[in-house]
Write a protein that holds these residues in place. Structure first.
Motif, PDB file in Angstrom:
ATOM      1  N   LEU A   1       0.591  -1.524  -0.295  1.00 11.83           N
ATOM      2  CA  LEU A   1      -0.228  -0.496  -0.145  1.00 11.83           C
ATOM      3  C   LEU A   1       1.364   1.381   0.403  1.00 11.83           C
ATOM      4  CD1 LEU A   1      -3.006   1.335   0.413  1.00 11.83           C
ATOM      5  CD2 LEU A   1      -2.749   0.762   2.511  1.00 11.83           C
ATOM      6  N   LEU A   2       1.938   1.221   0.722  1.00  7.68           N
ATOM      7  CA  LEU A   2       2.934   2.248   1.148  1.00  7.68           C
ATOM      8  C   LEU A   2       3.637   2.461  -0.575  1.00  7.68           C
ATOM      9  CD1 LEU A   2       4.540   4.541   2.598  1.00  7.68           C
ATOM     10  CD2 LEU A   2       5.709   3.201   3.470  1.00  7.68           C
ATOM     11  N   SER A   3       4.065   1.259  -1.102  1.00  6.85           N
ATOM     12  CA  SER A   3       4.654   1.626  -1.868  1.00  6.85           C
ATOM     13  C   SER A   3       3.990   2.498  -3.240  1.00  6.85           C
ATOM     14  CB  SER A   3       5.172  -0.221  -2.781  1.00  6.85           C
ATOM     15  OG  SER A   3       5.725   0.555  -4.403  1.00  6.85           O
ATOM     16  N   ALA A   4       2.480   1.719  -3.256  1.00  6.37           N
ATOM     17  CA  ALA A   4       1.297   2.298  -4.523  1.00  6.37           C
ATOM     18  C   ALA A   4       1.240   3.966  -4.288  1.00  6.37           C
ATOM     19  CB  ALA A   4       0.297   1.213  -4.343  1.00  6.37           C
ATOM     20  N   ILE A   5       0.635   4.106  -3.088  1.00  5.06           N
ATOM     21  CA  ILE A   5       1.182   5.791  -3.234  1.00  5.06           C
ATOM     22  C   ILE A   5       2.276   6.635  -2.633  1.00  5.06           C
ATOM     23  CG2 ILE A   5       0.000   7.092  -0.642  1.00  5.06           C
ATOM     24  CD1 ILE A   5      -1.347   4.932   0.528  1.00  5.06           C
ATOM     25  N   THR A   6       3.218   6.182  -2.486  1.00  9.92           N
ATOM     26  CA  THR A   6       4.764   7.007  -2.625  1.00  9.92           C
ATOM     27  C   THR A   6       4.821   6.779  -4.145  1.00  9.92           C
ATOM     28  OG1 THR A   6       5.983   4.898  -2.019  1.00  9.92           O
ATOM     29  CG2 THR A   6       6.036   6.504  -0.446  1.00  9.92           C
TER      30      THR A   6
ATOM     31  N   ALA B   1      -2.733  13.603  -2.519  1.00  7.21           N
ATOM     32  CA  ALA B   1      -4.446  13.018  -1.569  1.00  7.21           C
ATOM     33  C   ALA B   1      -4.218  12.244  -0.886  1.00  7.21           C
ATOM     34  CB  ALA B   1      -4.790  12.257  -2.599  1.00  7.21           C
ATOM     35  N   ALA B   2      -3.354  12.350  -0.381  1.00  8.03           N
ATOM     36  CA  ALA B   2      -2.836  11.633   1.211  1.00  8.03           C
ATOM     37  C   ALA B   2      -2.692  12.961   1.720  1.00  8.03           C
ATOM     38  CB  ALA B   2      -1.869   9.989   1.110  1.00  8.03           C
ATOM     39  N   PHE B   3      -1.678  13.198   1.176  1.00 10.22           N
ATOM     40  CA  PHE B   3      -1.061  14.257   1.871  1.00 10.22           C
ATOM     41  C   PHE B   3      -2.038  15.341   2.842  1.00 10.22           C
ATOM     42  CE2 PHE B   3       3.139  12.961   1.555  1.00 10.22           C
ATOM     43  CZ  PHE B   3       4.095  13.619   2.929  1.00 10.22           C
ATOM     44  N   TRP B   4      -3.287  15.824   1.697  1.00 13.74           N
ATOM     45  CA  TRP B   4      -3.793  16.244   1.827  1.00 13.74           C
ATOM     46  C   TRP B   4      -5.246  16.223   2.753  1.00 13.74           C
ATOM     47  CZ3 TRP B   4      -9.293  15.858   1.755  1.00 13.74           C
ATOM     48  CH2 TRP B   4     -10.064  17.032   1.804  1.00 13.74           C
ATOM     49  N   LEU B   5      -4.789  14.835   2.908  1.00 13.63           N
ATOM     50  CA  LEU B   5      -6.433  14.278   4.201  1.00 13.63           C
ATOM     51  C   LEU B   5      -5.045  14.724   4.990  1.00 13.63           C
ATOM     52  CD1 LEU B   5      -8.296  12.763   4.127  1.00 13.63           C
ATOM     53  CD2 LEU B   5      -7.377  10.194   4.276  1.00 13.63           C
ATOM     54  N   LEU B   6      -4.358  13.955   5.415  1.00 11.96           N
ATOM     55  CA  LEU B   6      -3.224  14.432   6.060  1.00 11.96           C
ATOM     56  C   LEU B   6      -3.451  15.858   7.234  1.00 11.96           C
ATOM     57  CD1 LEU B   6       0.021  12.166   5.453  1.00 11.96           C
ATOM     58  CD2 LEU B   6      -2.051  11.550   7.647  1.00 11.96           C
ATOM     59  N   ARG B   7      -3.022  16.654   5.944  1.00 11.64           N
ATOM     60  CA  ARG B   7      -3.257  17.829   7.025  1.00 11.64           C
ATOM     61  C   ARG B   7      -4.234  18.738   7.141  1.00 11.64           C
ATOM     62  NH1 ARG B   7      -0.086  18.656   2.500  1.00 11.64           N
ATOM     63  NH2 ARG B   7      -1.410  19.033   0.750  1.00 11.64           N
ATOM     64  N   LYS B   8      -5.975  17.544   6.395  1.00  7.79           N
ATOM     65  CA  LYS B   8      -7.417  18.206   7.392  1.00  7.79           C
ATOM     66  C   LYS B   8      -7.557  16.876   8.922  1.00  7.79           C
ATOM     67  CE  LYS B   8      -8.074  20.523   4.045  1.00  7.79           C
ATOM     68  NZ  LYS B   8      -8.253  22.041   3.851  1.00  7.79           N
ATOM     69  N   ILE B   9      -6.703  15.621   8.422  1.00  2.57           N
ATOM     70  CA  ILE B   9      -7.505  14.924   9.562  1.00  2.57           C
ATOM     71  C   ILE B   9      -6.353  14.848  10.637  1.00  2.57           C
ATOM     72  CG2 ILE B   9      -8.770  14.033   8.575  1.00  2.57           C
ATOM     73  CD1 ILE B   9      -7.047  11.482   8.522  1.00  2.57           C
ATOM     74  N   ARG B  10      -4.617  14.760  10.510  1.00  4.55           N
ATOM     75  CA  ARG B  10      -3.608  14.610  11.230  1.00  4.55           C
ATOM     76  C   ARG B  10      -2.091  15.084  10.745  1.00  4.55           C
ATOM     77  NH1 ARG B  10      -3.525  12.071  16.203  1.00  4.55           N
ATOM     78  NH2 ARG B  10      -5.164  10.646  15.765  1.00  4.55           N
ATOM     79  N   PRO B  11      -2.742  16.634  11.007  1.00  2.74           N
ATOM     80  CA  PRO B  11      -1.173  17.561  10.383  1.00  2.74           C
ATOM     81  C   PRO B  11       0.120  16.810  11.025  1.00  2.74           C
ATOM     82  CG  PRO B  11      -2.226  18.709  11.251  1.00  2.74           C
ATOM     83  CD  PRO B  11      -3.426  17.292  11.718  1.00  2.74           C
ATOM     84  N   VAL B  12       0.564  15.941  11.945  1.00  3.72           N
ATOM     85  CA  VAL B  12       1.777  15.456  12.153  1.00  3.72           C
ATOM     86  C   VAL B  12       1.394  14.013  12.777  1.00  3.72           C
ATOM     87  CG1 VAL B  12       3.010  15.654  14.457  1.00  3.72           C
ATOM     88  CG2 VAL B  12       2.569  17.502  13.246  1.00  3.72           C
ATOM     89  N   LEU B  13       1.466  12.906  11.378  1.00  3.84           N
ATOM     90  CA  LEU B  13       0.896  11.799  12.379  1.00  3.84           C
ATOM     91  C   LEU B  13       2.764  11.147  12.363  1.00  3.84           C
ATOM     92  CD1 LEU B  13      -0.446   8.865  11.224  1.00  3.84           C
ATOM     93  CD2 LEU B  13       0.690   9.131   9.603  1.00  3.84           C
ATOM     94  N   ILE B  14       2.693  10.466  13.514  1.00  2.00           N
ATOM     95  CA  ILE B  14       3.726   9.089  14.068  1.00  2.00           C
ATOM     96  C   ILE B  14       3.816   8.338  14.392  1.00  2.00           C
ATOM     97  CG2 ILE B  14       4.774   9.209  16.645  1.00  2.00           C
ATOM     98  CD1 ILE B  14       4.484  12.068  17.152  1.00  2.00           C
ATOM     99  N   LEU B  15       4.303   7.350  13.688  1.00  2.00           N
ATOM    100  CA  LEU B  15       4.477   5.608  13.035  1.00  2.00           C
ATOM    101  C   LEU B  15       5.404   5.707  13.998  1.00  2.00           C
ATOM    102  CD1 LEU B  15       3.536   6.035   9.560  1.00  2.00           C
ATOM    103  CD2 LEU B  15       2.100   5.765  11.691  1.00  2.00           C
ATOM    104  N   GLY B  16       5.360   5.394  15.495  1.00  2.00           N
ATOM    105  CA  GLY B  16       7.123   4.582  15.520  1.00  2.00           C
ATOM    106  C   GLY B  16       7.319   5.797  16.056  1.00  2.00           C
ATOM    107  N   LYS B  17       9.019   5.984  15.409  1.00  2.00           N
ATOM    108  CA  LYS B  17      10.198   7.146  15.026  1.00  2.00           C
ATOM    109  C   LYS B  17       9.963   7.555  13.946  1.00  2.00           C
ATOM    110  CE  LYS B  17      13.717   3.816  17.984  1.00  2.00           C
ATOM    111  NZ  LYS B  17      15.076   3.417  17.859  1.00  2.00           N
ATOM    112  N   THR B  18       8.605   7.631  13.302  1.00  2.00           N
ATOM    113  CA  THR B  18       8.788   8.207  11.977  1.00  2.00           C
ATOM    114  C   THR B  18       7.996   9.345  12.291  1.00  2.00           C
ATOM    115  OG1 THR B  18       9.881   6.460  10.658  1.00  2.00           O
ATOM    116  CG2 THR B  18       8.414   8.591   9.772  1.00  2.00           C
ATOM    117  N   ALA B  19       7.871  11.002  12.370  1.00  2.00           N
ATOM    118  CA  ALA B  19       6.962  11.938  12.608  1.00  2.00           C
ATOM    119  C   ALA B  19       6.706  12.136  10.310  1.00  2.00           C
ATOM    120  CB  ALA B  19       7.636  13.241  12.954  1.00  2.00           C
TER     121      ALA B  19
END
Length: 169
Positions: free
Chosen positions: A4-9, A17-35
């Motif tokens: 999924l990540l490979s398809a999106i990137t 579209a993914a970054f637009w959505l992130l800006r709206k609902i989760r402008p800072v997304l933390i996944l483990g050690k990655t922000a």
């Protein structure tokens, strides 16, 4: 998840579209050690706090393993300060006019070369070519030929900054 990540990137429209959505609902997304930081003011804040958000923890081991110490993979330190000083002496504000002229000339050459087909590959036929020719002419480091030099630059960049799986291919 990796597929999924490979398809999106791999798709600019899905990435936008993914970054637009992130800006709206989760402008800072933390996944483990990655922000993942998506808003301009937050990005500027992160970039200004380079003593907190470091580079060496991400790229340092890869650069050490490749025996390729490189300033873009270093945090502030004595070696970093020394190299920045050297870079600032190698290319100063007075060089900007000459560099702009080189970029303009090499850009025009690439665009003129593409006129016959009416199409241009912005990465392969413009960006990489203009950067390589500008570096070759300004710094005197042309490599054995353009194609080899561009391949070397791509391989080094991939290995040092994008090879997250640390494969050796």
């Amino acid at each position: 998840f990796k597929q999924l990540l490979s398809a999106i990137t791999g798709s600019p429209s899905l990435l936008r579209a993914a970054f637009w959505l992130l800006r709206k609902i989760r402008p800072v997304l933390i996944l483990g050690k990655t922000a993942v930081v998506t808003r301009y003011h937050d990005i500027i804040d992160v970039l200004k706090r380079d003593e907190v958000f470091t580079i060496a923890q991400i790229n340092g081991a890869r650069m050490d393993g490749a025996h390729a110490p490189f300033i873009l993979g270093w945090d502030r330190s004595t070696p970093y300060d020394r190299e920045v000083g050297i870079l600032r002496r190698a290319v100063g504000p007075s060089d900007l006019v000459a560099l702009r002229a080189l970029v303009e000339r090499h850009g025009e050459d690439a665009i003129n070369a593409a006129r016959g087909t009416g199409r241009i590959d912005l990465v392969g036929s413009l960006s990489r070519v203009v950067a390589m020719r500008t570096v070759a002419e300004f710094f005197g480091t042309p490599g054995p030929n353009e194609q080899t030099m561009m391949r070397w630059m791509r391989v080094l960049f991939y290995q040092l900054f994008l090879n997250r799986s640390n494969d050796v291919n």
